[in-house]
Design an enzyme around this catalytic site. Structure first.
Site, PDB file in Angstrom:
ATOM      1  N   LYS A  24       0.811  -1.220   0.000  1.00 37.21           N
ATOM      2  CA  LYS A  24       0.000   0.000   0.000  1.00 37.21           C
ATOM      3  C   LYS A  24       0.844   1.268   0.000  1.00 37.21           C
ATOM      4  O   LYS A  24       0.422   2.268  -0.562  1.00 37.21           O
ATOM      5  CB  LYS A  24      -1.023  -0.010   1.125  1.00 37.21           C
ATOM      6  CG  LYS A  24      -0.472   0.029   2.521  1.00 37.21           C
ATOM      7  CD  LYS A  24      -1.634  -0.047   3.492  1.00 37.21           C
ATOM      8  CE  LYS A  24      -1.229  -0.248   4.937  1.00 37.21           C
ATOM      9  NZ  LYS A  24       0.149  -0.186   5.335  1.00 37.21           N
ATOM     10  N   ARG A  99      -5.663   3.145  11.764  1.00 39.20           N
ATOM     11  CA  ARG A  99      -5.308   1.755  12.043  1.00 39.20           C
ATOM     12  C   ARG A  99      -6.191   1.168  13.138  1.00 39.20           C
ATOM     13  O   ARG A  99      -6.058  -0.014  13.455  1.00 39.20           O
ATOM     14  CB  ARG A  99      -3.860   1.685  12.529  1.00 39.20           C
ATOM     15  CG  ARG A  99      -2.841   1.286  11.485  1.00 39.20           C
ATOM     16  CD  ARG A  99      -1.486   1.290  12.178  1.00 39.20           C
ATOM     17  NE  ARG A  99      -0.503   0.476  11.522  1.00 39.20           N
ATOM     18  CZ  ARG A  99       0.306   0.914  10.573  1.00 39.20           C
ATOM     19  NH1 ARG A  99       0.209   2.139  10.128  1.00 39.20           N
ATOM     20  NH2 ARG A  99       1.207   0.112  10.054  1.00 39.20           N
ATOM     21  N   ARG A 138      12.051  -6.937   2.296  1.00 37.81           N
ATOM     22  CA  ARG A 138      12.367  -5.512   2.282  1.00 37.81           C
ATOM     23  C   ARG A 138      12.827  -5.014   3.649  1.00 37.81           C
ATOM     24  O   ARG A 138      12.925  -3.823   3.901  1.00 37.81           O
ATOM     25  CB  ARG A 138      11.144  -4.709   1.851  1.00 37.81           C
ATOM     26  CG  ARG A 138      10.075  -4.734   2.898  1.00 37.81           C
ATOM     27  CD  ARG A 138       9.208  -3.518   2.925  1.00 37.81           C
ATOM     28  NE  ARG A 138       8.470  -3.523   4.165  1.00 37.81           N
ATOM     29  CZ  ARG A 138       7.278  -3.016   4.349  1.00 37.81           C
ATOM     30  NH1 ARG A 138       6.667  -2.422   3.359  1.00 37.81           N
ATOM     31  NH2 ARG A 138       6.701  -3.074   5.507  1.00 37.81           N
ATOM     32  N   ARG A 140      13.541  -3.573   7.069  1.00 37.06           N
ATOM     33  CA  ARG A 140      14.192  -2.373   7.602  1.00 37.06           C
ATOM     34  C   ARG A 140      14.671  -2.703   9.003  1.00 37.06           C
ATOM     35  O   ARG A 140      14.526  -3.811   9.470  1.00 37.06           O
ATOM     36  CB  ARG A 140      13.178  -1.226   7.703  1.00 37.06           C
ATOM     37  CG  ARG A 140      12.646  -0.686   6.424  1.00 37.06           C
ATOM     38  CD  ARG A 140      11.661   0.425   6.736  1.00 37.06           C
ATOM     39  NE  ARG A 140      10.574  -0.064   7.541  1.00 37.06           N
ATOM     40  CZ  ARG A 140       9.335  -0.185   7.117  1.00 37.06           C
ATOM     41  NH1 ARG A 140       9.031   0.132   5.874  1.00 37.06           N
ATOM     42  NH2 ARG A 140       8.384  -0.626   7.934  1.00 37.06           N
ATOM     43  N   ARG A 151       3.362  -7.420  13.739  1.00 35.60           N
ATOM     44  CA  ARG A 151       2.616  -6.400  12.988  1.00 35.60           C
ATOM     45  C   ARG A 151       1.396  -6.984  12.313  1.00 35.60           C
ATOM     46  O   ARG A 151       0.340  -6.371  12.268  1.00 35.60           O
ATOM     47  CB  ARG A 151       3.497  -5.810  11.891  1.00 35.60           C
ATOM     48  CG  ARG A 151       4.498  -4.867  12.400  1.00 35.60           C
ATOM     49  CD  ARG A 151       4.471  -3.597  11.561  1.00 35.60           C
ATOM     50  NE  ARG A 151       5.518  -2.736  12.037  1.00 35.60           N
ATOM     51  CZ  ARG A 151       6.759  -2.844  11.634  1.00 35.60           C
ATOM     52  NH1 ARG A 151       7.089  -3.725  10.704  1.00 35.60           N
ATOM     53  NH2 ARG A 151       7.669  -2.068  12.134  1.00 35.60           N
TER      54      ARG A 151
END
Ligand code: ADP
Length: 193
Positions: A24, A99, A138, A140, A151
């Site tokens: 997103k 959220r 990806r 981080r 998450r």
């Protein structure tokens, strides 16, 4: 709905909803450019605050690193301030906010105060396995495997109820997040027309 939005170019108060790894953030950037409105990522704003060592950054760093959510009051301040800036006045693509249900209500309140409303909520979804693979690829600093899983858990528990909430308001547009970036972009454009 959409009362007070620019009559010539309506429909640009948008929210992107989807689990971590759904793409997103990428899609919000692309759509924001296409529509000429800012893509506002609350995750990005918080990471900048952490990198800059601000008061806000110090408050949220540990929370973000654990995969938990920053509290609703703090986020309300962050989002209110951002939406008050002139570049957001003619529309926005919000990525990462709301959220939680209280955040959705806060957002509606901020917009109503300006005589605006959301035009659409784009839900990008993908199977759980794909999400974990992408998120790990990806990675981080705050993307360790356990944190990625946390998450996703938090998303299912706290954020997924927003799907029904926005469906009830007739705002939800579902988009399949599998496929190339371009393929997903096209689906999104089709969905918000
Ligand atoms: P993702 O990797 O899931 O796309 P983001 O980059 O949007 O995550 O956000 C990273 C972290 O920032 C979240 O896990 C959370 O701790 C915090 N955060 C961002 N937006 C919000 C929000 N609206 N409410 C609470 N916490 C948030």
């Amino acid at each position: 709905m959409g009362a007070g939005s620019d009559a010539a170019r309506p429909g640009r108060n948008l929210v992107f909803l989807g689990p971590p790894g759904s793409g997103k953030g990428t899609q919000a950037e692309i759509l924001g450019k296409k529509l000429g409105v800012p893509a506002i990522s609350t995750g990005e704003m918080l990471r900048e605050a952490v990198a800059g060592g601000t008061e806000l950054g110090k408050k949220v760093e540990g929370i973000m690193n654990s995969g938990a959510l920053v509290d609703d009051d703090t986020m309300a301040e962050v989002v209110r301030e951002r939406l008050e800036r002139p570049d957001s006045r003619r529309g926005f693509v919000l990525d990462g906010y709301p959220r939680t249900l209280p955040q959705a209500e806060t957002l509606a309140g901020i917009l109503a105060g300006e005589g605006h409303a959301l035009d659409a909520v784009v839900l990008i979804d993908a199977p759980e396995e794909e999400l974990v693979d992408r998120a790990l690829a990806r990675r981080r600093a705050d993307d360790k495997a356990e944190v990625v899983r946390e998450r996703l858990r938090v998303y299912r528990q706290k954020t997924e109820p927003l799907v029904g909430y926005y469906e009830g308001l007739g705002l939800l547009r579902r988009v399949d997040g599998l496929g190339s970036i371009d393929a997903v972009s096209s689906r999104i454009l089709g969905a918000i027309e």
